[in-house]
Design a protein around this motif. Structure first.
Motif, PDB file in Angstrom:
ATOM      1  N   VAL A  84     -39.147  30.553  -4.908  1.00 12.44           N
ATOM      2  CA  VAL A  84     -39.609  31.886  -5.285  1.00 12.44           C
ATOM      3  C   VAL A  84     -40.612  32.417  -4.259  1.00 12.44           C
ATOM      4  CG1 VAL A  84     -40.900  33.198  -7.017  1.00 12.44           C
ATOM      5  CG2 VAL A  84     -39.150  31.558  -7.737  1.00 12.44           C
ATOM      6  N   ALA A  85     -41.507  31.560  -3.790  1.00 15.01           N
ATOM      7  CA  ALA A  85     -42.472  31.976  -2.771  1.00 15.01           C
ATOM      8  C   ALA A  85     -41.746  32.432  -1.502  1.00 15.01           C
ATOM      9  CB  ALA A  85     -43.434  30.838  -2.458  1.00 15.01           C
ATOM     10  N   ASP A  86     -40.725  31.685  -1.104  1.00 15.76           N
ATOM     11  CA  ASP A  86     -39.937  32.066   0.065  1.00 15.76           C
ATOM     12  C   ASP A  86     -39.238  33.407  -0.160  1.00 15.76           C
ATOM     13  OD1 ASP A  86     -40.584  29.882   1.632  1.00 15.76           O
ATOM     14  OD2 ASP A  86     -38.842  28.702   1.003  1.00 15.76           O
ATOM     15  N   LEU A  87     -38.635  33.565  -1.331  1.00 16.30           N
ATOM     16  CA  LEU A  87     -37.930  34.810  -1.637  1.00 16.30           C
ATOM     17  C   LEU A  87     -38.864  36.011  -1.582  1.00 16.30           C
ATOM     18  CD1 LEU A  87     -35.494  34.290  -4.652  1.00 16.30           C
ATOM     19  CD2 LEU A  87     -34.929  35.172  -2.387  1.00 16.30           C
ATOM     20  N   ASN A  88     -40.031  35.867  -2.193  1.00 11.60           N
ATOM     21  CA  ASN A  88     -40.977  36.976  -2.209  1.00 11.60           C
ATOM     22  C   ASN A  88     -41.503  37.281  -0.819  1.00 11.60           C
ATOM     23  OD1 ASN A  88     -40.821  37.573  -4.968  1.00 11.60           O
ATOM     24  ND2 ASN A  88     -42.297  35.986  -5.493  1.00 11.60           N
ATOM     25  N   THR A 132     -39.889  39.641 -11.197  1.00  8.65           N
ATOM     26  CA  THR A 132     -39.924  38.190 -11.287  1.00  8.65           C
ATOM     27  C   THR A 132     -38.517  37.596 -11.234  1.00  8.65           C
ATOM     28  OG1 THR A 132     -41.921  38.317 -12.640  1.00  8.65           O
ATOM     29  CG2 THR A 132     -40.684  36.260 -12.726  1.00  8.65           C
ATOM     30  N   VAL A 133     -38.321  36.631 -10.360  1.00 10.91           N
ATOM     31  CA  VAL A 133     -37.054  35.899 -10.287  1.00 10.91           C
ATOM     32  C   VAL A 133     -37.019  34.909 -11.452  1.00 10.91           C
ATOM     33  CG1 VAL A 133     -35.591  34.394  -8.879  1.00 10.91           C
ATOM     34  CG2 VAL A 133     -37.054  36.124  -7.777  1.00 10.91           C
ATOM     35  N   ILE A 134     -35.916  34.877 -12.179  1.00  7.94           N
ATOM     36  CA  ILE A 134     -35.864  34.045 -13.379  1.00  7.94           C
ATOM     37  C   ILE A 134     -34.667  33.097 -13.350  1.00  7.94           C
ATOM     38  CG2 ILE A 134     -36.996  35.864 -14.703  1.00  7.94           C
ATOM     39  CD1 ILE A 134     -34.294  36.326 -16.144  1.00  7.94           C
ATOM     40  N   GLY A 135     -34.716  32.117 -14.235  1.00 15.19           N
ATOM     41  CA  GLY A 135     -33.609  31.211 -14.450  1.00 15.19           C
ATOM     42  C   GLY A 135     -33.024  31.427 -15.831  1.00 15.19           C
ATOM     43  N   MET A 136     -31.741  31.074 -15.978  1.00 14.81           N
ATOM     44  CA  MET A 136     -31.042  31.149 -17.265  1.00 14.81           C
ATOM     45  C   MET A 136     -30.306  29.835 -17.466  1.00 14.81           C
ATOM     46  SD  MET A 136     -27.992  33.817 -18.454  1.00 14.81           S
ATOM     47  CE  MET A 136     -29.067  35.206 -18.774  1.00 14.81           C
ATOM     48  N   GLY A 194     -42.643  37.897 -17.796  1.00 14.23           N
ATOM     49  CA  GLY A 194     -42.985  36.530 -17.409  1.00 14.23           C
ATOM     50  C   GLY A 194     -42.922  35.529 -18.545  1.00 14.23           C
ATOM     51  N   TRP A 195     -42.174  35.847 -19.609  1.00 16.16           N
ATOM     52  CA  TRP A 195     -42.091  34.960 -20.759  1.00 16.16           C
ATOM     53  C   TRP A 195     -40.941  33.957 -20.607  1.00 16.16           C
ATOM     54  CZ3 TRP A 195     -42.357  38.874 -25.468  1.00 16.16           C
ATOM     55  CH2 TRP A 195     -43.611  39.503 -25.451  1.00 16.16           C
ATOM     56  N   THR A 196     -41.056  32.844 -21.312  1.00 12.37           N
ATOM     57  CA  THR A 196     -39.960  31.896 -21.494  1.00 12.37           C
ATOM     58  C   THR A 196     -39.442  32.102 -22.909  1.00 12.37           C
ATOM     59  OG1 THR A 196     -40.924  30.287 -19.965  1.00 12.37           O
ATOM     60  CG2 THR A 196     -39.315  29.454 -21.555  1.00 12.37           C
ATOM     61  N   VAL A 197     -38.163  32.491 -23.024  1.00 15.78           N
ATOM     62  CA  VAL A 197     -37.614  32.898 -24.324  1.00 15.78           C
ATOM     63  C   VAL A 197     -36.309  32.165 -24.582  1.00 15.78           C
ATOM     64  CG1 VAL A 197     -36.898  34.848 -25.755  1.00 15.78           C
ATOM     65  CG2 VAL A 197     -38.605  35.202 -23.961  1.00 15.78           C
ATOM     66  N   GLY A 198     -36.153  31.706 -25.827  1.00 12.23           N
ATOM     67  CA  GLY A 198     -34.922  31.055 -26.227  1.00 12.23           C
ATOM     68  C   GLY A 198     -34.268  31.790 -27.370  1.00 12.23           C
ATOM     69  N   ILE A 199     -32.928  31.838 -27.354  1.00 10.47           N
ATOM     70  CA  ILE A 199     -32.212  32.570 -28.398  1.00 10.47           C
ATOM     71  C   ILE A 199     -30.993  31.785 -28.869  1.00 10.47           C
ATOM     72  CG2 ILE A 199     -32.891  34.869 -27.641  1.00 10.47           C
ATOM     73  CD1 ILE A 199     -30.014  35.057 -26.360  1.00 10.47           C
ATOM     74  N   THR A 200     -30.529  32.152 -30.061  1.00  9.87           N
ATOM     75  CA  THR A 200     -29.210  31.780 -30.561  1.00  9.87           C
ATOM     76  C   THR A 200     -28.445  33.084 -30.787  1.00  9.87           C
ATOM     77  OG1 THR A 200     -29.769  31.892 -32.908  1.00  9.87           O
ATOM     78  CG2 THR A 200     -30.257  29.822 -31.745  1.00  9.87           C
ATOM     79  N   PRO A 207     -32.843  21.891 -13.497  1.00 13.24           N
ATOM     80  CA  PRO A 207     -32.425  23.159 -12.899  1.00 13.24           C
ATOM     81  C   PRO A 207     -31.917  24.142 -13.954  1.00 13.24           C
ATOM     82  CG  PRO A 207     -30.631  21.601 -12.772  1.00 13.24           C
ATOM     83  CD  PRO A 207     -31.770  20.885 -13.452  1.00 13.24           C
ATOM     84  N   PRO A 208     -32.049  25.434 -13.689  1.00 10.58           N
ATOM     85  CA  PRO A 208     -31.345  26.409 -14.523  1.00 10.58           C
ATOM     86  C   PRO A 208     -29.861  26.390 -14.168  1.00 10.58           C
ATOM     87  CG  PRO A 208     -32.388  27.520 -12.692  1.00 10.58           C
ATOM     88  CD  PRO A 208     -32.785  26.068 -12.595  1.00 10.58           C
ATOM     89  N   ASP A 209     -29.034  26.933 -15.031  1.00  9.43           N
ATOM     90  CA  ASP A 209     -27.623  27.085 -14.679  1.00  9.43           C
ATOM     91  C   ASP A 209     -27.470  28.123 -13.568  1.00  9.43           C
ATOM     92  OD1 ASP A 209     -26.782  25.227 -16.599  1.00  9.43           O
ATOM     93  OD2 ASP A 209     -26.688  26.773 -18.159  1.00  9.43           O
ATOM     94  N   ILE A 210     -28.189  29.231 -13.717  1.00  8.46           N
ATOM     95  CA  ILE A 210     -28.159  30.290 -12.715  1.00  8.46           C
ATOM     96  C   ILE A 210     -29.545  30.900 -12.566  1.00  8.46           C
ATOM     97  CG2 ILE A 210     -25.717  30.895 -12.986  1.00  8.46           C
ATOM     98  CD1 ILE A 210     -26.620  33.227 -14.802  1.00  8.46           C
ATOM     99  N   CYS A 211     -29.745  31.549 -11.424  1.00  6.12           N
ATOM    100  CA  CYS A 211     -30.960  32.312 -11.153  1.00  6.12           C
ATOM    101  C   CYS A 211     -30.591  33.793 -11.130  1.00  6.12           C
ATOM    102  CB  CYS A 211     -31.550  31.926  -9.799  1.00  6.12           C
ATOM    103  SG  CYS A 211     -31.714  30.150  -9.536  1.00  6.12           S
ATOM    104  N   LEU A 212     -31.501  34.636 -11.573  1.00  6.07           N
ATOM    105  CA  LEU A 212     -31.276  36.083 -11.584  1.00  6.07           C
ATOM    106  C   LEU A 212     -32.294  36.747 -10.672  1.00  6.07           C
ATOM    107  CD1 LEU A 212     -30.653  36.792 -15.387  1.00  6.07           C
ATOM    108  CD2 LEU A 212     -29.027  36.103 -13.646  1.00  6.07           C
ATOM    109  N   VAL A 213     -31.781  37.492  -9.681  1.00  5.09           N
ATOM    110  CA  VAL A 213     -32.620  38.172  -8.698  1.00  5.09           C
ATOM    111  C   VAL A 213     -32.364  39.668  -8.790  1.00  5.09           C
ATOM    112  CG1 VAL A 213     -33.231  38.395  -6.263  1.00  5.09           C
ATOM    113  CG2 VAL A 213     -32.473  36.170  -7.160  1.00  5.09           C
ATOM    114  N   TYR A 214     -33.381  40.417  -9.202  1.00  3.21           N
ATOM    115  CA  TYR A 214     -33.306  41.876  -9.199  1.00  3.21           C
ATOM    116  C   TYR A 214     -33.864  42.382  -7.878  1.00  3.21           C
ATOM    117  CZ  TYR A 214     -32.292  41.929 -14.203  1.00  3.21           C
ATOM    118  OH  TYR A 214     -31.702  41.752 -15.433  1.00  3.21           O
ATOM    119  N   ALA A 215     -33.120  43.276  -7.216  1.00  3.26           N
ATOM    120  CA  ALA A 215     -33.529  43.732  -5.888  1.00  3.26           C
ATOM    121  C   ALA A 215     -32.931  45.098  -5.601  1.00  3.26           C
ATOM    122  CB  ALA A 215     -33.075  42.730  -4.819  1.00  3.26           C
TER     123      ALA A 215
END
Length: 262
Positions: A16-20, A28-32, A67-73, A142-150
Protein backbone atom coordinates in the motif's frame (compact mmCIF):
# COMPACT_ATOMS: atom_id res chain seq x y z
CA UNK A 1 -3.06 -37.45 3.52
CA UNK A 2 -1.50 -34.62 1.51
CA UNK A 3 -0.63 -31.57 3.58
CA UNK A 4 -2.23 -28.36 2.33
CA UNK A 5 0.12 -25.56 1.33
CA UNK A 6 -0.58 -22.49 3.46
CA UNK A 7 -1.67 -19.41 1.47
CA UNK A 8 1.08 -17.02 0.46
CA UNK A 9 1.54 -14.09 2.82
CA UNK A 10 2.28 -10.59 1.55
CA UNK A 11 3.74 -7.40 2.96
CA UNK A 12 0.40 -5.69 2.50
CA UNK A 13 1.32 -2.49 4.34
CA UNK A 14 4.46 -2.20 2.21
CA UNK A 15 2.44 -2.75 -0.95
CA UNK A 16 0.00 0.00 0.00
CA UNK A 17 2.86 2.39 0.80
CA UNK A 18 4.37 1.68 -2.62
CA UNK A 19 1.02 2.16 -4.35
CA UNK A 20 0.39 5.48 -2.65
CA UNK A 21 3.89 6.65 -3.48
CA UNK A 22 3.60 5.62 -7.12
CA UNK A 23 0.02 6.72 -7.79
CA UNK A 24 -0.87 9.26 -5.07
CA UNK A 25 -4.18 7.53 -4.43
CA UNK A 26 -6.80 9.36 -2.39
CA UNK A 27 -8.93 6.31 -1.57
CA UNK A 28 -7.93 3.51 0.80
CA UNK A 29 -6.83 0.31 -0.94
CA UNK A 30 -8.79 -2.59 0.54
CA UNK A 31 -8.92 -6.37 0.56
CA UNK A 32 -11.95 -8.64 0.13
CA UNK A 33 -12.17 -12.24 1.31
CA UNK A 34 -14.86 -14.91 1.10
CA UNK A 35 -15.42 -17.36 3.98
CA UNK A 36 -16.89 -20.84 4.01
CA UNK A 37 -18.43 -20.23 7.44
CA UNK A 38 -19.73 -17.25 9.36
CA UNK A 39 -17.54 -18.25 12.31
CA UNK A 40 -14.36 -17.83 10.25
CA UNK A 41 -15.43 -14.36 9.20
CA UNK A 42 -16.43 -13.36 12.74
CA UNK A 43 -12.98 -14.36 14.02
CA UNK A 44 -11.26 -11.56 12.06
CA UNK A 45 -9.80 -9.05 14.57
CA UNK A 46 -11.79 -5.83 15.12
CA UNK A 47 -14.45 -6.82 12.63
CA UNK A 48 -17.69 -4.83 12.56
CA UNK A 49 -21.07 -6.32 11.76
CA UNK A 50 -23.85 -4.23 10.19
CA UNK A 51 -26.89 -3.30 12.24
CA UNK A 52 -28.90 -2.28 9.16
CA UNK A 53 -29.52 -3.57 5.64
CA UNK A 54 -27.04 -2.41 2.99
CA UNK A 55 -25.85 -2.92 -0.56
CA UNK A 56 -22.47 -4.58 -1.09
CA UNK A 57 -21.34 -1.23 -2.51
CA UNK A 58 -21.93 0.37 0.89
CA UNK A 59 -20.06 -2.41 2.70
CA UNK A 60 -17.08 -2.03 0.35
CA UNK A 61 -17.08 1.72 0.88
CA UNK A 62 -17.12 1.36 4.65
CA UNK A 63 -13.64 -0.10 4.18
CA UNK A 64 -12.40 2.13 1.33
CA UNK A 65 -13.90 5.44 2.53
CA UNK A 66 -14.03 4.98 6.32
CA UNK A 67 -11.19 2.51 6.96
CA UNK A 68 -13.41 -0.06 8.68
CA UNK A 69 -13.12 -3.86 8.71
CA UNK A 70 -16.62 -5.19 8.02
CA UNK A 71 -18.06 -8.67 7.75
CA UNK A 72 -21.38 -9.65 6.23
CA UNK A 73 -23.65 -12.58 5.43
CA UNK A 74 -26.39 -12.62 2.83
CA UNK A 75 -28.90 -11.49 5.46
CA UNK A 76 -27.10 -8.13 5.74
CA UNK A 77 -27.63 -7.32 2.06
CA UNK A 78 -30.64 -5.66 0.49
CA UNK A 79 -31.59 -8.23 -2.11
CA UNK A 80 -30.76 -11.16 -4.34
CA UNK A 81 -28.67 -9.09 -6.77
CA UNK A 82 -26.03 -8.11 -4.23
CA UNK A 83 -26.04 -11.57 -2.69
CA UNK A 84 -25.81 -13.47 -5.98
CA UNK A 85 -22.79 -11.56 -7.33
CA UNK A 86 -20.71 -12.74 -4.37
CA UNK A 87 -22.20 -16.23 -4.26
CA UNK A 88 -24.37 -15.73 -1.18
CA UNK A 89 -27.62 -16.40 -3.06
CA UNK A 90 -28.48 -18.77 -5.91
CA UNK A 91 -28.30 -17.59 -9.50
CA UNK A 92 -31.55 -19.43 -10.20
CA UNK A 93 -34.26 -18.96 -12.83
CA UNK A 94 -36.06 -16.29 -10.83
CA UNK A 95 -32.82 -14.32 -10.47
CA UNK A 96 -31.98 -14.74 -14.16
CA UNK A 97 -35.35 -13.31 -15.17
CA UNK A 98 -34.47 -9.95 -13.59
CA UNK A 99 -38.12 -8.90 -13.52
CA UNK A 100 -37.54 -5.95 -11.19
CA UNK A 101 -35.27 -4.31 -13.78
CA UNK A 102 -37.83 -4.29 -16.60
CA UNK A 103 -38.99 -0.74 -17.17
CA UNK A 104 -36.25 0.56 -14.87
CA UNK A 105 -32.88 -0.32 -16.40
CA UNK A 106 -34.16 -2.22 -19.45
CA UNK A 107 -36.97 -1.80 -21.92
CA UNK A 108 -37.95 -5.44 -22.17
CA UNK A 109 -37.86 -8.67 -20.18
CA UNK A 110 -35.47 -10.08 -22.79
CA UNK A 111 -33.01 -7.23 -22.22
CA UNK A 112 -33.16 -7.69 -18.45
CA UNK A 113 -32.48 -11.41 -18.78
CA UNK A 114 -29.56 -10.83 -21.14
CA UNK A 115 -27.99 -8.48 -18.59
CA UNK A 116 -28.42 -10.98 -15.76
CA UNK A 117 -26.87 -13.73 -17.88
CA UNK A 118 -23.92 -11.46 -18.72
CA UNK A 119 -22.90 -10.93 -15.07
CA UNK A 120 -19.74 -12.58 -13.73
CA UNK A 121 -20.65 -14.03 -10.35
CA UNK A 122 -19.25 -16.31 -7.65
CA UNK A 123 -20.77 -19.80 -7.70
CA UNK A 124 -23.42 -20.33 -5.03
CA UNK A 125 -22.92 -22.85 -2.23
CA UNK A 126 -19.23 -22.49 -1.35
CA UNK A 127 -19.38 -19.47 0.94
CA UNK A 128 -21.50 -18.10 3.75
CA UNK A 129 -19.78 -14.78 4.48
CA UNK A 130 -17.53 -12.03 3.19
CA UNK A 131 -15.23 -9.46 4.80
CA UNK A 132 -13.59 -6.27 3.60
CA UNK A 133 -10.76 -4.39 5.29
CA UNK A 134 -8.07 -1.81 4.53
CA UNK A 135 -5.25 -3.75 2.91
CA UNK A 136 -2.62 -2.18 5.15
CA UNK A 137 -4.31 -3.51 8.31
CA UNK A 138 -3.19 -7.05 7.44
CA UNK A 139 -6.38 -8.50 8.90
CA UNK A 140 -7.11 -10.36 5.67
CA UNK A 141 -3.71 -11.78 4.78
CA UNK A 142 -4.01 -12.85 2.14
CA UNK A 143 -7.27 -11.40 0.86
CA UNK A 144 -8.84 -13.13 -2.13
CA UNK A 145 -8.67 -9.86 -4.06
CA UNK A 146 -7.57 -6.26 -3.60
CA UNK A 147 -9.70 -3.29 -4.67
CA UNK A 148 -7.98 -0.17 -6.02
CA UNK A 149 -10.03 2.95 -6.75
CA UNK A 150 -8.18 5.33 -9.07
CA UNK A 151 -8.64 8.01 -11.70
CA UNK A 152 -8.16 7.04 -15.37
CA UNK A 153 -4.65 8.55 -15.35
CA UNK A 154 -3.65 6.54 -12.28
CA UNK A 155 -5.34 3.43 -13.63
CA UNK A 156 -3.46 3.37 -16.93
CA UNK A 157 -0.13 3.50 -15.08
CA UNK A 158 -1.30 0.59 -12.90
CA UNK A 159 -2.23 -1.34 -16.03
CA UNK A 160 1.10 -0.46 -17.65
CA UNK A 161 2.78 -1.89 -14.54
CA UNK A 162 0.86 -5.14 -14.93
CA UNK A 163 1.96 -5.33 -18.55
CA UNK A 164 5.64 -4.46 -18.05
CA UNK A 165 6.62 -8.14 -18.03
CA UNK A 166 4.58 -11.15 -19.12
CA UNK A 167 2.58 -8.89 -21.42
CA UNK A 168 -1.02 -9.71 -22.20
CA UNK A 169 -3.81 -7.69 -23.73
CA UNK A 170 -6.56 -7.04 -21.22
CA UNK A 171 -10.10 -7.25 -22.50
CA UNK A 172 -12.85 -6.15 -20.14
CA UNK A 173 -16.57 -5.74 -20.54
CA UNK A 174 -19.20 -3.35 -19.26
CA UNK A 175 -22.45 -4.88 -18.08
CA UNK A 176 -23.94 -1.49 -17.18
CA UNK A 177 -25.83 -1.55 -13.90
CA UNK A 178 -24.46 -4.12 -11.40
CA UNK A 179 -20.93 -3.20 -12.51
CA UNK A 180 -19.61 -4.84 -9.34
CA UNK A 181 -19.86 -8.01 -11.43
CA UNK A 182 -17.22 -6.46 -13.72
CA UNK A 183 -14.87 -5.84 -10.80
CA UNK A 184 -15.09 -8.00 -7.66
CA UNK A 185 -17.51 -10.51 -9.18
CA UNK A 186 -15.22 -11.24 -12.14
CA UNK A 187 -12.00 -11.15 -10.11
CA UNK A 188 -13.38 -13.55 -7.50
CA UNK A 189 -14.73 -15.86 -10.21
CA UNK A 190 -11.78 -15.91 -12.62
CA UNK A 191 -8.76 -14.77 -10.58
CA UNK A 192 -7.96 -12.27 -13.33
CA UNK A 193 -7.38 -8.50 -12.91
CA UNK A 194 -10.78 -6.93 -13.53
CA UNK A 195 -11.47 -3.28 -14.34
CA UNK A 196 -14.87 -1.61 -14.05
CA UNK A 197 -16.65 1.68 -14.50
CA UNK A 198 -18.55 1.88 -11.20
CA UNK A 199 -22.27 1.99 -11.90
CA UNK A 200 -25.13 4.19 -10.68
CA UNK A 201 -25.64 2.12 -7.51
CA UNK A 202 -21.93 2.15 -6.63
CA UNK A 203 -21.85 5.92 -6.96
CA UNK A 204 -25.23 6.62 -5.32
CA UNK A 205 -25.01 4.14 -2.45
CA UNK A 206 -21.28 3.45 -2.26
CA UNK A 207 -20.24 7.09 -2.65
CA UNK A 208 -17.75 6.38 -5.45
CA UNK A 209 -16.73 9.77 -6.94
CA UNK A 210 -17.34 10.58 -10.60
CA UNK A 211 -13.67 10.44 -11.50
CA UNK A 212 -12.84 7.01 -10.04
CA UNK A 213 -12.60 3.62 -11.74
CA UNK A 214 -12.14 0.33 -9.90
CA UNK A 215 -9.59 -2.43 -10.38
CA UNK A 216 -10.05 -5.75 -8.56
CA UNK A 217 -7.07 -8.08 -8.61
CA UNK A 218 -5.31 -10.77 -6.61
CA UNK A 219 -2.47 -9.74 -4.26
CA UNK A 220 0.07 -11.46 -6.52
CA UNK A 221 -1.09 -9.39 -9.49
CA UNK A 222 -0.96 -6.21 -7.41
CA UNK A 223 2.62 -7.03 -6.37
CA UNK A 224 3.49 -7.59 -10.05
CA UNK A 225 1.96 -4.24 -11.00
CA UNK A 226 3.97 -2.46 -8.30
CA UNK A 227 7.22 -4.01 -9.51
CA UNK A 228 6.37 -2.94 -13.06
CA UNK A 229 5.43 0.60 -12.04
CA UNK A 230 8.70 1.01 -10.16
CA UNK A 231 10.61 0.14 -13.32
CA UNK A 232 8.43 2.44 -15.41
CA UNK A 233 9.17 5.25 -12.95
CA UNK A 234 12.90 4.67 -13.43
CA UNK A 235 12.27 5.05 -17.15
CA UNK A 236 10.60 8.42 -16.55
CA UNK A 237 7.10 7.04 -17.10
CA UNK A 238 5.31 7.89 -13.89
CA UNK A 239 2.27 9.47 -12.31
CA UNK A 240 1.30 12.30 -12.39
CA UNK A 241 1.68 12.49 -16.15
CA UNK A 242 2.84 16.03 -16.83
CA UNK A 243 1.18 17.59 -19.92
CA UNK A 244 3.83 18.32 -22.55
CA UNK A 245 1.96 21.01 -24.45
CA UNK A 246 -0.12 20.54 -27.57
CA UNK A 247 1.87 23.05 -29.66
CA UNK A 248 5.41 22.10 -28.66
CA UNK A 249 7.81 20.22 -30.90
CA UNK A 250 7.26 16.65 -29.73
CA UNK A 251 10.76 15.45 -30.63
CA UNK A 252 12.37 16.85 -27.49
CA UNK A 253 9.94 15.06 -25.19
CA UNK A 254 10.02 11.80 -27.14
CA UNK A 255 13.79 11.97 -27.21
CA UNK A 256 13.92 11.78 -23.43
CA UNK A 257 11.78 8.63 -23.28
CA UNK A 258 13.35 6.86 -26.22
CA UNK A 259 16.94 8.16 -26.13
CA UNK A 260 19.26 5.68 -27.79
CA UNK A 261 16.38 3.64 -29.22
CA UNK A 262 16.09 3.12 -32.97
Amino acid sequence: MQQQTPPEQFDLAGMVADLNSLLRLKTTVIGMKMFATVEEMAAIPKIRRPTAVHTTDQIVSMASRLGWTVGITGDDLVGAQCRAVIGLAPQDEQWLEGKSYVGVWHGTAEDARKRQEALDVVAFGKFQALAVSPLSSGRLNPPDICLVYATPGQMIILINGLQYTGYKKFEWGVVGETACADSWGRALKTGEPSLSLPCFAERRYGGVPDEEMLMALQPSHLAKAITGMKQLAKNGLRYPIAPYGIQNDVRAGMGVSYAGKK
